[in-house]
Design a protein around this motif. Sequence first.
Motif, short mmCIF file in Angstrom:
data_model
loop_
_atom_site.label_atom_id
_atom_site.label_comp_id
_atom_site.label_asym_id
_atom_site.label_seq_id
_atom_site.Cartn_x
_atom_site.Cartn_y
_atom_site.Cartn_z
N MET A 88 -51.37 4.98 -20.66
CA MET A 88 -51.28 5.68 -19.38
C MET A 88 -50.80 4.74 -18.28
SD MET A 88 -51.51 8.36 -17.59
CE MET A 88 -52.23 9.47 -18.81
N THR A 89 -51.31 3.46 -18.32
CA THR A 89 -50.87 2.48 -17.32
C THR A 89 -49.38 2.24 -17.41
OG1 THR A 89 -53.04 1.42 -17.41
CG2 THR A 89 -51.22 0.16 -16.44
N ARG A 90 -48.88 2.11 -18.66
CA ARG A 90 -47.44 1.90 -18.85
C ARG A 90 -46.65 3.11 -18.37
NH1 ARG A 90 -44.48 0.49 -24.63
NH2 ARG A 90 -42.35 0.35 -23.79
N PHE A 91 -47.17 4.28 -18.62
CA PHE A 91 -46.51 5.51 -18.21
C PHE A 91 -46.39 5.57 -16.68
CE2 PHE A 91 -46.76 9.93 -16.81
CZ PHE A 91 -45.73 10.51 -17.53
N ILE A 92 -47.49 5.24 -16.00
CA ILE A 92 -47.49 5.28 -14.54
C ILE A 92 -46.53 4.24 -13.96
CG2 ILE A 92 -48.90 4.90 -12.48
CD1 ILE A 92 -51.28 6.04 -14.05
N LEU A 93 -46.58 3.01 -14.49
CA LEU A 93 -45.71 1.95 -14.00
C LEU A 93 -44.24 2.28 -14.23
CD1 LEU A 93 -47.68 -1.24 -15.13
CD2 LEU A 93 -47.49 -0.30 -12.82
N LYS A 94 -43.94 2.84 -15.39
CA LYS A 94 -42.55 3.17 -15.72
C LYS A 94 -42.00 4.21 -14.77
CE LYS A 94 -39.69 4.98 -19.49
NZ LYS A 94 -39.69 5.47 -20.90
N HIS A 95 -42.77 5.25 -14.54
CA HIS A 95 -42.27 6.33 -13.67
C HIS A 95 -42.33 5.93 -12.19
CE1 HIS A 95 -42.65 8.73 -17.33
NE2 HIS A 95 -41.84 9.59 -16.75
N SER A 96 -43.24 5.04 -11.83
CA SER A 96 -43.26 4.54 -10.46
C SER A 96 -42.01 3.72 -10.17
CB SER A 96 -44.51 3.68 -10.23
OG SER A 96 -45.68 4.45 -10.37
N ALA A 97 -41.60 2.90 -11.14
CA ALA A 97 -40.37 2.12 -10.98
C ALA A 97 -39.16 3.04 -10.88
CB ALA A 97 -40.21 1.15 -12.15
N LYS A 98 -39.12 4.06 -11.71
CA LYS A 98 -38.03 5.03 -11.66
C LYS A 98 -38.00 5.72 -10.30
CE LYS A 98 -37.58 6.30 -16.54
NZ LYS A 98 -37.70 7.42 -17.51
N PHE A 99 -39.17 6.03 -9.78
CA PHE A 99 -39.27 6.72 -8.50
C PHE A 99 -38.72 5.86 -7.37
CE2 PHE A 99 -41.95 7.75 -4.73
CZ PHE A 99 -41.42 9.00 -4.48
N VAL A 100 -39.10 4.58 -7.35
CA VAL A 100 -38.62 3.68 -6.31
C VAL A 100 -37.11 3.51 -6.39
CG1 VAL A 100 -38.71 1.31 -5.45
CG2 VAL A 100 -40.82 2.48 -6.13
N LEU A 101 -36.59 3.31 -7.61
CA LEU A 101 -35.14 3.15 -7.77
C LEU A 101 -34.40 4.42 -7.37
CD1 LEU A 101 -35.03 1.23 -11.19
CD2 LEU A 101 -34.61 0.31 -8.90
N LEU A 102 -34.99 5.55 -7.67
CA LEU A 102 -34.37 6.83 -7.29
C LEU A 102 -34.26 6.95 -5.77
CD1 LEU A 102 -33.38 9.74 -7.98
CD2 LEU A 102 -35.77 10.44 -7.83
N LEU A 103 -35.33 6.62 -5.06
CA LEU A 103 -35.31 6.72 -3.60
C LEU A 103 -34.30 5.76 -2.99
CD1 LEU A 103 -39.08 7.14 -2.65
CD2 LEU A 103 -37.38 8.88 -3.23
N ILE A 104 -34.23 4.55 -3.54
CA ILE A 104 -33.25 3.58 -3.03
C ILE A 104 -31.83 4.09 -3.25
CG2 ILE A 104 -32.32 1.25 -3.34
CD1 ILE A 104 -35.14 0.32 -4.03
N ALA A 105 -31.56 4.60 -4.45
CA ALA A 105 -30.22 5.09 -4.77
C ALA A 105 -29.84 6.28 -3.89
CB ALA A 105 -30.14 5.47 -6.24
N VAL A 106 -30.78 7.21 -3.72
CA VAL A 106 -30.50 8.40 -2.91
C VAL A 106 -30.22 8.03 -1.46
CG1 VAL A 106 -31.56 10.48 -1.94
CG2 VAL A 106 -31.74 10.03 -4.37
N SER A 107 -31.03 7.14 -0.90
CA SER A 107 -30.83 6.74 0.49
C SER A 107 -29.52 5.99 0.68
CB SER A 107 -32.01 5.88 0.96
OG SER A 107 -32.13 4.71 0.18
N MET A 108 -29.17 5.12 -0.27
CA MET A 108 -27.91 4.37 -0.16
C MET A 108 -26.71 5.30 -0.25
SD MET A 108 -28.72 0.91 -2.36
CE MET A 108 -27.05 0.32 -2.12
N VAL A 109 -26.75 6.23 -1.19
CA VAL A 109 -25.64 7.18 -1.34
C VAL A 109 -25.50 8.03 -0.07
CG1 VAL A 109 -24.88 9.23 -2.59
CG2 VAL A 109 -25.72 7.26 -3.85
N THR A 110 -26.62 8.43 0.53
CA THR A 110 -26.56 9.22 1.76
C THR A 110 -25.87 8.45 2.87
OG1 THR A 110 -28.63 10.33 1.15
CG2 THR A 110 -27.94 10.45 3.46
#
Length: 327
Positions: free
Chosen positions: A1-23
């Motif tokens: 569960m810890t690995r699952f949370i960390l993995k998706h948290s990292a994906k979430f942060v990278l997604l927000l960075i990518a979306v904001s940069m593209v905008t």
Amino acid sequence: MTRFILKHSAKFVLLLIAVSMVTFILVSISPIDPVQANVGQAAYINMSEAKRAQLAEYWGVDTPMWERYINWAGGFIQGDMGTSLRYNAPVAEVIATRFANSAALMAVAWAISGTIGFVLGIVAGVYRGRLVDRIIKGYCFLLASTPTFWLGLVFLIVFSVQLGWFPFGFSVPIGVSAADVTFADALHHLALPALTLSVIGVANIALHTREKTIDVMGSEYFRFARARGMSVWGAMRRHGLRNLALPALTLQFASISEIFGGSVLVEQVFSYPGLGQAAVTAGLGGDVALLAGIAVVSAAFVFGGNLIANVLYGVVDPRIKRGEAHG
């Protein structure tokens, strides 16, 4: 569960960075002049060079894109999403107000489309090959190929212009103060946009549930229940619904992104003051702070729906969890 949370948290942060940069990149390369777009062409032509330069500095036209992005990202990390120049208010305040309207619209449409799609899918699967099945499939295929904005215009013409059952748009009656708006008024203005959005969203759930229903009816436990003398609907109610509800709910959460995308068009057609309409206004006016804020919040909203769908996929089929654990 810890690995699952960390993995998706990292994906979430990278997604927000990518979306904001593209905008920021898209707004920077856009041919729209924010000064001219917001003051009007006539006023811009008659404006002095000094005033134009002052407004250009106010809108950050001459500031390099990367400098604006770094300043915005630094403030965002500290909880400051910036100021909307178009609405002359903090971005967080504009998004909070508009998101409440959009959330109400999408929640109603999400619940209605899921419920109707689930029921129609079961009916079509039980009566496979019969007239009712062909009607439901035809309805779903027709809706799946119908543009959301076109259906909204048709509903607006029929139910608002010709029949007069619903208002032409907005979320509250025109000329009525916020204190005097009742829940019935808000619901009356919400009904037609929500109906438009929910009708479009029925198709995927109905077709998916139909296929699952056919699989359930061909299973051994269902045939055994029928052999014991249970009716089709009795066996479906006792043994089928529990196997159909979770996959349909999983697909429903995965469709949040589609409902959100459709809400942008619906809000424009019905002049409904939600996030979608604010995003269009920000894009046409070059309000990069507001547009970036809406993009980040929208990405987080869609990511949350997909995350819930992934968790439910693991509940439906534990092999998905095991495959992810070994991946």
